[in-house]
Design an enzyme around this catalytic site. Structure first.
Site, PDB file in Angstrom:
ATOM      1  N   GLU A 151      -4.508  10.557 -24.367  1.00  0.00           N
ATOM      2  CA  GLU A 151      -5.363   9.360 -24.372  1.00  0.00           C
ATOM      3  C   GLU A 151      -5.901   9.061 -22.985  1.00  0.00           C
ATOM      4  O   GLU A 151      -5.328   9.494 -21.994  1.00  0.00           O
ATOM      5  CB  GLU A 151      -4.515   8.143 -24.802  1.00  0.00           C
ATOM      6  CG  GLU A 151      -3.885   8.337 -26.141  1.00  0.00           C
ATOM      7  CD  GLU A 151      -2.784   7.320 -26.426  1.00  0.00           C
ATOM      8  OE1 GLU A 151      -2.666   6.329 -25.687  1.00  0.00           O
ATOM      9  OE2 GLU A 151      -2.068   7.550 -27.411  1.00  0.00           O
ATOM     10  N   LYS A 166      -6.324   6.813 -19.782  1.00  0.00           N
ATOM     11  CA  LYS A 166      -5.505   5.791 -19.123  1.00  0.00           C
ATOM     12  C   LYS A 166      -6.487   4.713 -18.652  1.00  0.00           C
ATOM     13  O   LYS A 166      -7.277   4.933 -17.723  1.00  0.00           O
ATOM     14  CB  LYS A 166      -4.739   6.403 -17.955  1.00  0.00           C
ATOM     15  CG  LYS A 166      -3.799   5.450 -17.284  1.00  0.00           C
ATOM     16  CD  LYS A 166      -2.821   6.230 -16.422  1.00  0.00           C
ATOM     17  CE  LYS A 166      -2.025   5.411 -15.456  1.00  0.00           C
ATOM     18  NZ  LYS A 166      -2.199   4.014 -15.339  1.00  0.00           N
ATOM     19  N   ASP A 208      -7.937   1.518 -16.896  1.00  0.00           N
ATOM     20  CA  ASP A 208      -7.587   0.932 -15.608  1.00  0.00           C
ATOM     21  C   ASP A 208      -7.810  -0.576 -15.655  1.00  0.00           C
ATOM     22  O   ASP A 208      -8.869  -1.079 -15.296  1.00  0.00           O
ATOM     23  CB  ASP A 208      -8.452   1.567 -14.513  1.00  0.00           C
ATOM     24  CG  ASP A 208      -7.871   1.318 -13.145  1.00  0.00           C
ATOM     25  OD1 ASP A 208      -6.768   0.756 -13.060  1.00  0.00           O
ATOM     26  OD2 ASP A 208      -8.535   1.685 -12.156  1.00  0.00           O
ATOM     27  N   TYR A 219      -2.746   0.517 -27.332  1.00  0.00           N
ATOM     28  CA  TYR A 219      -2.282   1.912 -27.386  1.00  0.00           C
ATOM     29  C   TYR A 219      -0.799   2.105 -27.719  1.00  0.00           C
ATOM     30  O   TYR A 219      -0.291   3.203 -27.621  1.00  0.00           O
ATOM     31  CB  TYR A 219      -2.608   2.623 -26.074  1.00  0.00           C
ATOM     32  CG  TYR A 219      -2.260   1.834 -24.816  1.00  0.00           C
ATOM     33  CD1 TYR A 219      -0.953   1.478 -24.520  1.00  0.00           C
ATOM     34  CD2 TYR A 219      -3.269   1.460 -23.934  1.00  0.00           C
ATOM     35  CE1 TYR A 219      -0.648   0.763 -23.382  1.00  0.00           C
ATOM     36  CE2 TYR A 219      -2.967   0.738 -22.780  1.00  0.00           C
ATOM     37  CZ  TYR A 219      -1.660   0.392 -22.516  1.00  0.00           C
ATOM     38  OH  TYR A 219      -1.352  -0.312 -21.389  1.00  0.00           O
ATOM     39  N   LYS A 260      -2.808  11.377 -13.236  1.00  0.00           N
ATOM     40  CA  LYS A 260      -3.821  10.491 -12.639  1.00  0.00           C
ATOM     41  C   LYS A 260      -4.935  11.282 -11.974  1.00  0.00           C
ATOM     42  O   LYS A 260      -4.683  12.292 -11.318  1.00  0.00           O
ATOM     43  CB  LYS A 260      -3.150   9.544 -11.631  1.00  0.00           C
ATOM     44  CG  LYS A 260      -2.356   8.480 -12.389  1.00  0.00           C
ATOM     45  CD  LYS A 260      -1.727   7.463 -11.505  1.00  0.00           C
ATOM     46  CE  LYS A 260      -2.675   6.464 -10.942  1.00  0.00           C
ATOM     47  NZ  LYS A 260      -1.969   5.400 -10.202  1.00  0.00           N
ATOM     48  N   CYS A 303     -25.230   2.488  24.833  1.00  0.00           N
ATOM     49  CA  CYS A 303     -25.400   1.507  23.755  1.00  0.00           C
ATOM     50  C   CYS A 303     -26.775   1.705  23.114  1.00  0.00           C
ATOM     51  O   CYS A 303     -27.788   1.720  23.823  1.00  0.00           O
ATOM     52  CB  CYS A 303     -25.280   0.095  24.318  1.00  0.00           C
ATOM     53  SG  CYS A 303     -25.701  -1.165  23.098  1.00  0.00           S
ATOM     54  N   CYS A 313     -19.648  -1.247  23.835  1.00  0.00           N
ATOM     55  CA  CYS A 313     -20.661  -1.532  24.837  1.00  0.00           C
ATOM     56  C   CYS A 313     -20.077  -2.644  25.712  1.00  0.00           C
ATOM     57  O   CYS A 313     -19.795  -3.733  25.210  1.00  0.00           O
ATOM     58  CB  CYS A 313     -21.954  -1.996  24.165  1.00  0.00           C
ATOM     59  SG  CYS A 313     -23.084  -2.746  25.353  1.00  0.00           S
ATOM     60  N   CYS A 357     -26.087  -7.632  26.334  1.00  0.00           N
ATOM     61  CA  CYS A 357     -26.572  -6.745  25.259  1.00  0.00           C
ATOM     62  C   CYS A 357     -27.153  -7.606  24.129  1.00  0.00           C
ATOM     63  O   CYS A 357     -26.445  -8.419  23.524  1.00  0.00           O
ATOM     64  CB  CYS A 357     -25.413  -5.906  24.752  1.00  0.00           C
ATOM     65  SG  CYS A 357     -25.799  -4.941  23.296  1.00  0.00           S
TER      66      CYS A 357
HETATM   67  S1  IVH Z   1       1.420   3.902 -22.866  1.00  0.00           S
HETATM   68  C1  IVH Z   1       6.123   2.754 -22.220  1.00  0.00           C
HETATM   69  N1  IVH Z   1      -1.134   4.434 -22.869  1.00  0.00           N
HETATM   70  O1  IVH Z   1      -0.830   2.477 -17.458  1.00  0.00           O
HETATM   71  C2  IVH Z   1       4.791   2.756 -21.576  1.00  0.00           C
HETATM   72  N2  IVH Z   1      -0.277   3.129 -21.073  1.00  0.00           N
HETATM   73  O2  IVH Z   1       0.618   3.354 -15.072  1.00  0.00           O
HETATM   74  C3  IVH Z   1       3.717   2.854 -22.589  1.00  0.00           C
HETATM   75  N3  IVH Z   1      -2.022   2.376 -19.496  1.00  0.00           N
HETATM   76  O3  IVH Z   1       2.127   0.717 -18.077  1.00  0.00           O
HETATM   77  C4  IVH Z   1       2.395   2.839 -21.955  1.00  0.00           C
HETATM   78  N4  IVH Z   1      -3.722   3.299 -20.508  1.00  0.00           N
HETATM   79  O4  IVH Z   1      -0.221  -0.471 -18.496  1.00  0.00           O
HETATM   80  C5  IVH Z   1      -0.134   3.822 -22.219  1.00  0.00           C
HETATM   81  N5  IVH Z   1      -3.377   4.954 -23.067  1.00  0.00           N
HETATM   82  C6  IVH Z   1      -2.388   4.340 -22.397  1.00  0.00           C
HETATM   83  C7  IVH Z   1      -2.613   3.610 -21.227  1.00  0.00           C
HETATM   84  C8  IVH Z   1      -1.524   3.023 -20.578  1.00  0.00           C
HETATM   85  C9  IVH Z   1      -3.344   2.561 -19.476  1.00  0.00           C
HETATM   86  C10 IVH Z   1      -1.305   1.614 -18.460  1.00  0.00           C
HETATM   87  C11 IVH Z   1      -0.107   0.850 -18.957  1.00  0.00           C
HETATM   88  C12 IVH Z   1       1.041   1.527 -18.282  1.00  0.00           C
HETATM   89  C13 IVH Z   1       0.400   1.988 -17.005  1.00  0.00           C
HETATM   90  C14 IVH Z   1       1.202   3.043 -16.289  1.00  0.00           C
END
Ligand code: IVH
Length: 744
Positions: A156, A158, A160, A268, A355, A449, A467, A473
């Site tokens: 999946e 991640k 932000d 998620y 990451k 300068c 300078c 200046c």
């Molecule tokens: S699963 C038990 N899925 O990233 C932990 N986390 O750096 C289950 N995050 O704590 C988390 N996208 O806040 C999961 N597709 C994703 C995510 C995700 C972002 C975040 C979440 C997590 C943090 C870790």
């Protein structure tokens, strides 16, 4: 490609961990814990990170490695043992007793000042993360070792943003908690009800009676740009990135404002008792069918090569997503296997995050400007072929100093990598040497300068060239005038263009000259009339009341920012004591180190500066602390006023006017607000809200009349000062605020 060290280069280990003695390791671990804790606070609580995620992760990895080699050094409160906390620190004398029992009772008996807090039913953990694909392979091997073959992964994006935990009871949103410290979270339910893609009620009827679903709340780039534009207009500091904007917005005290911020959510992870699912993917598909926002970008992978293809694909494609992602999460899909793998104290063993390195863009370096600041520091600034980066177009980037340019071996015409770190201004991190065709030219850092031609100097230990012609200046003088008049300094109603004109006409060569200006002098300025001149002179007069700490800041002593000036003013009480202080005396002041002490000494050892102080003192400026004055009137007693937009005086001054007349200034509108005081270009969010809440909107004129009801018209028949201000406001245009330049 060459890479430069990150922001914390000075904090990088001096020696490898395997060569460290136990004492050295212990000292370094303590240092790392302190840096990590401070950065956790900035990231989770202040929403204002000071370093990039990558630099942060490197600090954490170093601490993990030290603790691995010297396990006896692990402390129970080490950041390696717990997840970061978004909870506000409670005062030490306020015990925090979490109620781990029934819902409906705050975790904290007294209640948090801003949000109630509740315990998480299941701890809200983080994820182990890596930037290294071989560690994803190692994760896959560990999983296979425990559960053999025949399992799959859910890969999946991640997201932000900021983590959220939603509880649905009987198909209705019951509660929303932030991660908090992983055990207890802030109750932001009312705020979450205003996030448009989070349903209050679920569709259909196949959902469990009660379950939790976790996910991320984030701010899409479009909403982020809109919000920052509005904040800049309102002179509020912009958010560094969409993540900070999302977590800052989620913790606003007014739910309707949250609703206007354009936040979105993707969920998620489902948790609950006896859930009828065999796989994570099945659970998320069911959640989607109930109307919950679940990502359709997830994929089931059955091998490490499929995972790698997914990563590779999204590392490129994420640039085209309308929101920020910082990696890929790889989860074991079968829930039974997840149970077998279990958790460490901080992470699940069934998932890992890969990451992405900070998003970077490749673009052409067109030219380099050498900007002279008001203190004489010369900063190289790259002009770039405009390029899209993490949701915005980048045209300029900092090159910091000549060492940095040398380290990069940068040439004009090169293709360079631009990155956004924790800070707003992007930086150049490397050069793509393979794209050189020989037409590139070596930049020559000027030895004089760029403005006044004086040979530049570089003091020992300084990264920057300066300078030294501080009093001659032109750029420095204009910079000093702008700084002196700026809002946080003397708050004189004039901006960069006015100072430029005053300088060019020979009317002001130093701040003290401003106090010698006459109306006739001012009428020589382009488009200035009697009123503008009178207004400027009034504002100069008013500046004589500005307190000593601001005056000290206005002097523009290198390294003496607002808070240092306050500290020095408080400690010494007046300018004579400060000027008489020797190095040791200065070093006794809290937070004053050698660099600041030397800078203060150097400033007062320059006869130009001593003369300048004497002239300013003669003009009537405050060079000694005085007792705080009480309110000048009580006409606004009992009123709460929110301001929005720009006025003929600075927003800070407007806020002061409210409080000094007995009123209360508040940042957000609520049922308790008496008026919304709207200047030019008020924030649409605030205007809409005022209308919705039935709060009266008043303009600057009306407000001024409230302060002085007798001053509707002057004896001489001219308009009231407030009306005059309104005319003046347009005359001054955008020029009224001498805000800092990009790099000062
Ligand atoms: S699963 C038990 N899925 O990233 C932990 N986390 O750096 C289950 N995050 O704590 C988390 N996208 O806040 C999961 N597709 C994703 C995510 C995700 C972002 C975040 C979440 C997590 C943090 C870790």
């Amino acid at each position: 490609m060459t890479r430069t060290p990150g922001l914390f280069e000075q904090d990088m280990p001096q020696q490898s961990i395997s060569d460290m003695t136990r004492e050295q390791a212990s000292a370094r671990a303590a240092e790392l814990r302190e840096m990590i804790s401070e950065n956790n606070r900035l990231y989770y609580v202040e929403n204002a990170p000071a370093i990039s995620d990558y630099d942060y992760d490197m600090l954490m990895n170093e601490l993990i490695a030290i603790e691995k080699r010297f396990p006896e050094l692990v402390t129970p409160d080490s950041p390696t043992m717990k997840v970061g906390s978004d909870l506000k620190q409670k005062p030490a004398n306020e015990p925090f007793t979490a109620y781990a029992g029934k819902d409906g009772i705050p975790a904290d008996g007294t209640g948090n000042k801003e949000f109630e807090q509740y315990p998480h039913k299941y701890p809200m953990l983080s994820l182990g993360n890596t930037y290294d694909i071989s560690e994803v392979e190692a994760f896959a091997e560990r999983v296979s070792r425990t559960i053999g073959d025949g399992f799959s992964y859910s890969c999946e994006l991640k997201f932000d943003g900021t983590a959220i935990c939603l509880t649905y009871r009987n198909g209705e949103l019951f509660r929303a908690l932030t991660r908090g410290d992983g055990t207890i979270g802030d109750d932001v339910t009312e705020n979450v009800r205003h996030i448009s893609n989070i349903p209050q009620k679920l569709h259909g009827n196949g959902y469990p009676d009660e379950f939790e679903i976790r996910g991320e709340i984030y701010m899409p780039y479009k909403a982020f740009d809109r919000l920052n534009a509005e904040r800049e207009r309102d002179e509020d500091p912009p958010f560094a990135n969409p993540r900070n904007a999302a977590s800052g917005s989620l913790k606003l005290l007014d739910p309707k404002t949250v609703g206007h911020r354009g936040l979105e959510c993707t969920l998620y992870h489902i948790l609950g008792e006896n859930l009828p699912f065999k796989t994570h993917n099945e659970a998320l598909s069911a959640a989607a069918s109930w109307g919950l926002p679940v990502s359709d970008k997830r994929r089931i992978c059955r091998s490490i090569s499929e995972i790698e293809s997914y990563i590779e694909y999204w590392d490129k494609e994420r640039k085209f997503l309308p929101f920020a992602t910082d990696g890929i999460v790889i989860k074991v899909n079968e829930l039974e296997y997840q149970r077998i793998l279990g958790f460490t104290s901080k992470f699940p063993r069934w998932a890992v995050a890969y990451k992405f390195k900070a998003e970077h863009a490749l673009t052409k370096l067109l030219s380099i400007d050498y900007q002279v600041g008001r203190t004489g520091a010369v900063t190289p600034v790259a002009n770039l072929e405009p390029v899209q980066l993490a949701g915005t177009v980048v045209k300029r980037a900092s090159l910091h100093n000549s060492d940095q340019m040398e380290m990069l071996d940068i040439r004009v015409g090169d293709h360079v990598y631009v990155e956004k770190g924790g800070e707003i201004i992007p930086k150049i991190t490397g050069v793509e040497l393979s794209l050189r065709d020989g037409s590139e030219t070596l930049p020559v850092f000027p030895d004089r300068c760029p403005d006044c031609g004086t040979p530049l100097v570089r003091d020992e230990g300084e990264a920057k060239f300066f300078c030294p012609n501080t009093s001659g200046c032109p750029t420095q003088i204009k910079g000093k005038l702008v700084h002196f008049t700026s809002r946080k300094a003397m708050n004189i109603l004039a901006g960069d263009a006015t100072m430029e004109q005053l300088y060019n006409l020979g009317l002001a060569k130093s701040p003290a000259d401003l106090y010698d200006l006459t109306k006739e002098d001012l009428l020589r300025l382009e488009a200035w009339k009697d009123r503008s001149a009178a207004r400027f002179l009034n504002s100069l007069e008013a500046s004589k009341k500005v307190t000593f700490d601001h005056v000290l800041y206005a002097l523009g002593i290198r390294y003496v920012g607002e808070s240092t000036a306050k500290e020095l003013a408080r400690h010494f009480g007046d300018i004579d004591a400060l000027m008489a202080a020797d190095r040791d005396t200065l070093l006794q002041v809290e937070d004053i180190g050698e660099v600041i002490a030397d800078s203060v000494l150097a400033f007062f050892s320059d006869p130009h500066n001593v003369e300048e102080v004497a002239r300013l003192r003669k003009a009537g400026l405050q060079f000694a602390m005085r007792q705080e004055e009480g309110p000048s009137s009580e006409v606004l007693k009992g009123m709460t006023i929110v301001i929005s937009g720009t006025f003929s005086i600075s927003r800070d001054e407007m806020k002061k006017l409210i409080t000094s007349n007995g009123g209360k200034n508040s940042g957000s509108l609520s049922g308790k607000t008496s008026y919304l005081l709207a200047g030019a270009k008020p924030g649409p969010e605030k205007m809409q809200k005022a209308e919705a809440l039935g709060i009266k909107v008043i303009g600057e004129d009306e407000f001024m009349k409230m302060l002085d009801p007798a001053a509707g018209r002057q004896e001489d028949g001219t308009d009231s000062p407030a009306e005059e201000n309104a005319v003046q406001g347009s005359l001054f245009g955008d020029d009224t605020e001498g805000g800092p330049t990009l790099f000062e």
